[in-house]
Design an enzyme around this catalytic site. Structure first.
Site, PDB file in Angstrom:
ATOM      1  N   HIS A  46       0.922  -1.260  -0.038  1.00  0.00           N
ATOM      2  CA  HIS A  46       0.003   0.032  -0.014  1.00  0.00           C
ATOM      3  C   HIS A  46       0.959   1.389   0.004  1.00  0.00           C
ATOM      4  O   HIS A  46       1.087   1.962   0.965  1.00  0.00           O
ATOM      5  CB  HIS A  46      -0.924  -0.061   1.273  1.00  0.00           C
ATOM      6  N   ILE A  52       1.903   4.808   1.446  1.00  0.00           N
ATOM      7  CA  ILE A  52       1.063   5.413   2.286  1.00  0.00           C
ATOM      8  C   ILE A  52       0.378   4.624   3.368  1.00  0.00           C
ATOM      9  O   ILE A  52      -0.001   3.606   3.127  1.00  0.00           O
ATOM     10  CB  ILE A  52      -0.070   6.524   1.519  1.00  0.00           C
ATOM     11  N   GLY A  55      -6.081   4.620   5.103  1.00  0.00           N
ATOM     12  CA  GLY A  55      -6.853   5.370   5.975  1.00  0.00           C
ATOM     13  C   GLY A  55      -7.778   4.339   7.111  1.00  0.00           C
ATOM     14  O   GLY A  55      -7.803   4.865   8.083  1.00  0.00           O
ATOM     15  N   VAL A  56      -8.048   3.235   6.780  1.00  0.00           N
ATOM     16  CA  VAL A  56      -8.582   2.350   7.852  1.00  0.00           C
ATOM     17  C   VAL A  56      -7.411   2.182   8.934  1.00  0.00           C
ATOM     18  O   VAL A  56      -8.390   1.949  10.371  1.00  0.00           O
ATOM     19  CB  VAL A  56      -9.224   0.945   7.217  1.00  0.00           C
ATOM     20  N   GLU A  60      -8.260   3.176  13.098  1.00  0.00           N
ATOM     21  CA  GLU A  60      -7.733   2.181  13.965  1.00  0.00           C
ATOM     22  C   GLU A  60      -6.900   2.955  15.091  1.00  0.00           C
ATOM     23  O   GLU A  60      -6.942   2.574  16.267  1.00  0.00           O
ATOM     24  CB  GLU A  60      -7.023   0.898  13.313  1.00  0.00           C
TER      25      GLU A  60
END
Length: 147
Positions: A46, A52, A55-56, A60
């Site tokens: 990723h 980067i 987003g998830v 978290e």
């Protein structure tokens, strides 16, 4: 709180423990730190050539930092677990990349009978990278089981 204290109230472990230090916490606010490093497993895919933080995982990390506020509530008992049950108004402003020091800051908006809502911002060098309002529930009847 250093990492040893964090390990006492969060059931997460590598590779899913996403905060390194709680800088401050009381019943209303928290400030936590996450050092973002290239050797984290999600950076392999990723994205190759342009790593980067997903987003998830930012959400978290914000949720894990929010647990610092919950541990300050009178009804929190060691062995209790905090579950993320809602994410609202999540916005991602700019990527978080290896080498960043992520500062997570949150304010408790509401808390009653183990159900709470926290407004959290994630910043790097003072610049807003992500924000969300998170809803959580405190479960003290798990017997300390990691679910």
């Amino acid at each position: 709180m250093d990492i040893y204290e964090i390990l006492k109230f969060l059931p997460h472990r590598y590779p899913f423990l996403l905060i390194d230090r709680v800088l401050e916490a009381d019943q209303k606010r928290f400030r936590a730190l996450k050092n973002v490093t290239f050797n984290e497993p999600h950076f392999q895919g990723h994205f190759p050539g342009y790593p980067i933080m997903p987003g998830v995982l930012l959400i978290e990390a914000m949720a894990q930092g929010s647990v610092a506020v919950v541990t300050q509530q009178p009804e929190f008992k060691p062995g209790g677990l905090v579950f993320l049950v809602g994410v609202e108004e999540a916005r991602f402003k700019k990527p978080v990349v290896p080498g960043d020091t992520l500062i997570l800051e949150g304010e408790l908006l509401a808390y009653r009978r183990g159900l709470g809502k926290v407004k959290v911002e994630a910043r790097v060098e003072g610049e807003l990278r992500a924000e969300a309002t998170l809803t959580f529930v405190l479960r003290s009847d798990t017997g300390g089981a990691v679910l």
